[in-house]
Design an enzyme around this catalytic site. Structure first.
Site, PDB file in Angstrom:
ATOM      1  N   ARG A 119      41.353   8.988  31.207  1.00  0.00           N
ATOM      2  CA  ARG A 119      40.006   8.574  31.615  1.00  0.00           C
ATOM      3  C   ARG A 119      38.970   9.109  30.640  1.00  0.00           C
ATOM      4  NH1 ARG A 119      43.125   8.897  36.243  1.00  0.00           N
ATOM      5  NH2 ARG A 119      43.425   6.780  37.053  1.00  0.00           N
TER       6      ARG A 119
ATOM      7  N   ASP B 275      47.015   5.547  31.270  1.00  0.00           N
ATOM      8  CA  ASP B 275      46.551   5.023  32.561  1.00  0.00           C
ATOM      9  C   ASP B 275      45.835   3.704  32.300  1.00  0.00           C
ATOM     10  OD1 ASP B 275      45.521   4.941  35.385  1.00  0.00           O
ATOM     11  OD2 ASP B 275      46.303   6.983  35.363  1.00  0.00           O
TER      12      ASP B 275
ATOM     13  N   HIS C 232      49.317   1.562  37.117  1.00  0.00           N
ATOM     14  CA  HIS C 232      48.394   2.244  36.206  1.00  0.00           C
ATOM     15  C   HIS C 232      48.730   1.921  34.752  1.00  0.00           C
ATOM     16  CE1 HIS C 232      46.201   4.525  39.227  1.00  0.00           C
ATOM     17  NE2 HIS C 232      47.352   4.742  39.838  1.00  0.00           N
TER      18      HIS C 232
ATOM     19  N   ASP D 111      53.409   6.105  41.030  1.00  0.00           N
ATOM     20  CA  ASP D 111      52.533   6.068  42.200  1.00  0.00           C
ATOM     21  C   ASP D 111      51.675   4.808  42.207  1.00  0.00           C
ATOM     22  OD1 ASP D 111      51.080   7.062  39.920  1.00  0.00           O
ATOM     23  OD2 ASP D 111      49.412   7.338  41.299  1.00  0.00           O
ATOM     24  N   GLU D 112      51.115   4.528  43.366  1.00  0.00           N
ATOM     25  CA  GLU D 112      50.062   3.523  43.536  1.00  0.00           C
ATOM     26  C   GLU D 112      50.322   2.241  42.748  1.00  0.00           C
ATOM     27  OE1 GLU D 112      46.468   6.677  44.375  1.00  0.00           O
ATOM     28  OE2 GLU D 112      46.691   5.848  42.374  1.00  0.00           O
TER      29      GLU D 112
ATOM     30  N   TRP E 230      41.904  15.287  37.536  1.00  0.00           N
ATOM     31  CA  TRP E 230      41.682  13.910  37.119  1.00  0.00           C
ATOM     32  C   TRP E 230      40.243  13.787  36.620  1.00  0.00           C
ATOM     33  CZ3 TRP E 230      46.146  11.433  37.008  1.00  0.00           C
ATOM     34  CH2 TRP E 230      47.165  11.883  37.837  1.00  0.00           C
ATOM     35  N   THR E 231      40.040  13.036  35.546  1.00  0.00           N
ATOM     36  CA  THR E 231      38.779  13.168  34.802  1.00  0.00           C
ATOM     37  C   THR E 231      37.901  11.920  34.802  1.00  0.00           C
ATOM     38  OG1 THR E 231      39.844  12.561  32.705  1.00  0.00           O
ATOM     39  CG2 THR E 231      39.806  14.908  33.298  1.00  0.00           C
ATOM     40  N   GLU E 232      37.966  11.107  35.843  1.00  0.00           N
ATOM     41  CA  GLU E 232      37.077   9.943  35.890  1.00  0.00           C
ATOM     42  C   GLU E 232      35.618  10.346  35.678  1.00  0.00           C
ATOM     43  OE1 GLU E 232      40.497   8.830  38.655  1.00  0.00           O
ATOM     44  OE2 GLU E 232      39.373  10.609  38.109  1.00  0.00           O
TER      45      GLU E 232
END
Length: 782
Positions: free
Chosen positions: A182, A211, A285, A348-349, A490-492
């Site tokens: 991110r 990602d 992702h 994941d996700e 996590w770096t959003e």
């Protein structure tokens, strides 16, 4: 990952867990973080001076490098010149710092024994990393100035307190994660990141390299990954939930680490006894990769761009041979860079929408006799694991890899709670615990109104420290499968290295102590005292840490005798005074001096701050308290929440109203209904019953489908006074769902509120099939 969005407002649990106060605190001379297994205090000190010898076994290059590292730092900070003396097995030095390779079963591969006497320091360890950790302890037994990057001018006492220490880690895996997909951070900062981990005896650096928003590692065979996939044409402005439609800055952003840079970081980490674990996300992702090579997804004829917003994208890797060839090629190059035992493959996700529409994916389900798309994901992970295993490596995956059947040799990283970790351990799989509610350091650590923009949530240092990675319900014979703990960043919303440090520290120090120190040795009061010295070390290391230790901490409790809400303040920072106001003005030294709990009988804005020598040293505490007929009243819940508990046991009647940025007041139910009975203690007339629910669909939080209210004079026979059907949650942006029922002075003692949970996340939702969350705040009775 949506895990950063999953629970935007995490209630702060009771902090007593894992923080025994019975343990005797070490003397101030032993402010070591993480706390060693055993410290026996001794009188006197060992003084470092010019010519002090570090005696190491001859021709032992690993120990020589450790000794040289110690000498270099001492020279930098103090100007003292220490020297290395190589000794043979027959020599027994009587002074200096002596390294002895031992065979002590008690301390294992990473432990050490340390004897500090006035004229000699003895270090014994079985392996080089044990000596490395012993040296980290010696650094922390010296003045904080030892971490200075230049010779200090105040010339402190360069001595080490005499002691006998036995020390070894609780867990073999002690990790920290950093998302660089991110936002990207310089190589020199990554090295500093590693230095701080090593200082606190952490041994794994989980590097999230790919990602939707960027591909950050050089891959020679697929150059478009870096030419296209490493760059995005803009970034979301503000928070994911701030505006609809979302706004973007349209500034091209990106970059990647070359293979040479990655190898440099791997080598640097290895010199600190830290293993770098790369993560290449799959099958979800993956938008950055798909933007470079559209043939990798199910919609091959679509033009994609690297993700500019955050969350979960429907476009994921397809299940074609082309995709598996691509991933095997990528992983082959990655494994040539990273010699780690583990490769993290995400898992994941992964939305299944496109797989359902894809002829090839549906054909794969039939060909391999799979039940559904969840088993197709399991097939995907199994196939990748077989390839990684063939290269002599193991995979780690987020706990979704449990769905559809777990790959045979996989290690599970349990992020959605302890339950998934327990499931994996019961199947004899290694587990690394990293639950959002304790280990996600991108969550807020204080009042969001005073903090930099974050993903949401609320995980203050005290809550982090309260975590015990060993689940209480895990049988003794399965506990060996819980191999460690990790914190994630996590770096959003973290755009620079200073903010990375601010979000990590001091919380990462709490994680280090959880990972290293026996649970029965953990002691919150001791930790806070030792952290005052640790902060000084941070200062010399140039760490931009959060200073919430210095803030006012507040708690409230209803006083039935006085019929008021009593407010209590405290601070961890010694030698300070607390001044407060109740009229909305900012506190100063001319405001009320806090001397003990005080009461309020009506809606009141309370502000407070700590002051030292007449100057404010912490952030201003600010909270509005309400007093209703329900305030302070006890209640019972048919379904007890396990994770999101609000501020206290009676958060639903504590007089504090939540909003969309309130991190500490919401209570959450996973897949279950709200079913609450409040006892007003006596029958009385009431005019209004109200409550707030939250809708944040992207975070798996749905409004109730139905709300019904009952009243009763005796708690046995209840009469329904209101029933409202809300239906499925179709909100596109987060909002508070207010509920109220107006009554004509109805007489009652007991009030029952039932709110139906949606049950599961609906089809097409990123959490499809998983339990939906129902979040509720204050139950108001007037």
């Amino acid at each position: 990952m949506l895990r950063k969005y999953l629970f935007l407002f995490i209630g702060m649990a009771v902090m007593a867990a894992g923080c025994s106060k019975a343990q005797k605190e070490p003397h101030a001379r032993y402010d070591i973080v993480p706390l060693p297994v055993k410290i026996t205090e001794k009188e006197g000190n060992f003084a470092l001076e010019n010519g002090t010898e570090i005696c190491i076994p001859a021709q032992n290059e690993a120990l020589k490098k450790i000794a040289e590292m110690f000498i270099q730092q001492i020279r930098t900070a103090s100007g003292l010149e220490l020297k290395i003396k190589e000794i043979t097995g027959s020599e027994t030095p009587q002074k200096g710092i002596v390294f002895t390779v031992s065979k002590i079963d008690e301390i294992g591969a990473e432990g050490y024994k340390l004897w500090v006497e006035k004229g000699k320091i003895d270090i014994q360890a079985n392996q080089p990393n044990g000596f490395f950790y012993a040296i980290q302890t010696l650094f922390q037994m010296l003045p904080p100035e030892v971490y200075s990057k230049e010779k200090v001018k105040n010339n402190p006492d360069w001595s080490i307190a005499c002691a006998e220490i036995t020390d070894f880690p609780r867990f073999q895996y002690r990790g920290m994660h950093l998302d660089v997909a991110r936002h990207l951070f310089p190589v020199e900062f990554i090295k500093k990141y590693i230095d701080l981990l090593a200082m606190q005896k952490m041994n794994r650096f989980h590097w999230h390299l790919t990602d939707d928003q960027g591909w950050r590692i050089q891959i020679d065979k697929y150059p478009k990954l870096n030419e296209i996939g490493s760059w995005r044409n803009g970034t979301l402005i503000g928070h994911y939930n701030d505006t609809f439609p979302q706004q973007f800055d349209n500034v091209r952003y990106g970059g990647f680490y070359t293979k040479a840079e990655a190898k440099e970081i791997v080598a640097y980490a290895a010199s600190k006894y830290i293993e770098v674990i790369p993560e290449i996300e799959m099958p979800g992702h993956a938008v950055a990769a798909i933007a470079a090579y559209p043939e990798l997804c199910c919609r091959k004829d679509t033009v994609f761009e690297v993700g500019k917003t955050f969350g979960v994208y429907d476009d994921v890797f397809c299940t074609t041979d082309t995709v598996f060839t691509f991933l095997e090629d990528v992983l082959t190059e990655v494994m040539e860079i990273f010699p780690s035992q583990y490769i993290h493959i995400g898992g994941d996700e992964c939305p299944k929408n496109n797989w359902r529409k894809c002829k090839h994916c549906q054909s794969m389900i039939k060909t391999h006799k799979l039940k559904d798309e969840h088993e197709l994901q399991s097939y995907f992970i199994h196939r990748i694991e077989a390839f990684v295993n063939s290269k002599g490596k193991k995979i780690i995956g987020w706990d979704e890899i449990l769905e559809g059947g777990l790959a045979p040799n996989a290690t599970v990283m349990s992020w959605r709670g302890d339950e998934e970790g327990v499931k994996a351990a019961m199947q004899d799989h290694d587990v690394i615990m990293t639950p959002t509610s304790f280990c996600y350091l991108n969550y807020y650590q204080a009042d969001p109104q005073t903090e930099p923009l974050a993903i949401g949530g609320f995980v203050p240092t005290q809550k982090v420290y309260s975590y015990n990675p060993m689940p209480e319900n895990l049988p003794a014979d399965k506990q060996k499968y819980i191999i460690g703990v990790q914190a994630n960043l996590w770096t959003e919303y973290i755009k620079d290295s200073k903010l990375v440090e601010y979000m990590l520290y001091p919380r990462a120090s709490a994680i280090a102590e959880i990972a290293w120190t026996p649970n029965e040795r953990k002691n919150w009061d001791s930790f806070t005292k030792r952290m005052l010295t640790q902060f000084k070390r941070y200062d010399y290391l140039g760490v931009t840490y959060a200073k919430h230790f210095f803030d006012v901490k507040a708690s409230s409790e209803y006083n039935t005798q006085k019929a008021d809400v009593e407010i209590k303040f405290e601070t961890l920072f010694p030698d300070t005074k607390i001044y407060y106001t109740t009229d909305g003005t900012e506190p100063t030294v001319n405001s009320k001096l806090y001397t003990g709990p005080f009461g309020i009988k009506e809606k009141t804005m309370v502000k407070a701050a700590t002051f030292k020598d007449g100057k404010k040293v912490g952030n201003v505490y600010k909270k509005e308290f309400y007093v209703f007929k329900s305030t302070g009243m006890k209640y019972t819940l048919v379904n007890e929440p396990k994770t999101y508990l609000g501020t206290t046991k009676y958060s639903l009647t504590d007089g504090i109203m939540a909003n969309l940025k309130s991190p500490d007041t919401w209570i959450g139910f996973s897949g279950k209904d709200l079913d609450i009975i409040i006892d007003l203690t006596k029958e009385q007339s009431i005019k209004r019953i109200a409550a707030n629910f939250e809708s944040a669909v992207d975070s798996w939080i749905f409004q109730p489908t139905e709300i019904e209210v009952f009243i009763s004079p005796d708690g046995k026979t209840f009469t329904s006074v209101s029933k409202q059907v809300l239906g499925a949650d179709k909100n596109t942006v987060p909002k508070i769902i207010p509920f109220e029922v107006l009554l004509n002075n109805a007489s009652t003692r007991f009030i029952k509120v039932m709110a139906k949970n949606q049950g599961i996340c609906p089809k097409g939702h990123p959490g499809e099939g998983n339990p939906a969350w129902l979040f509720v705040d204050e139950i108001v009775v007037e």
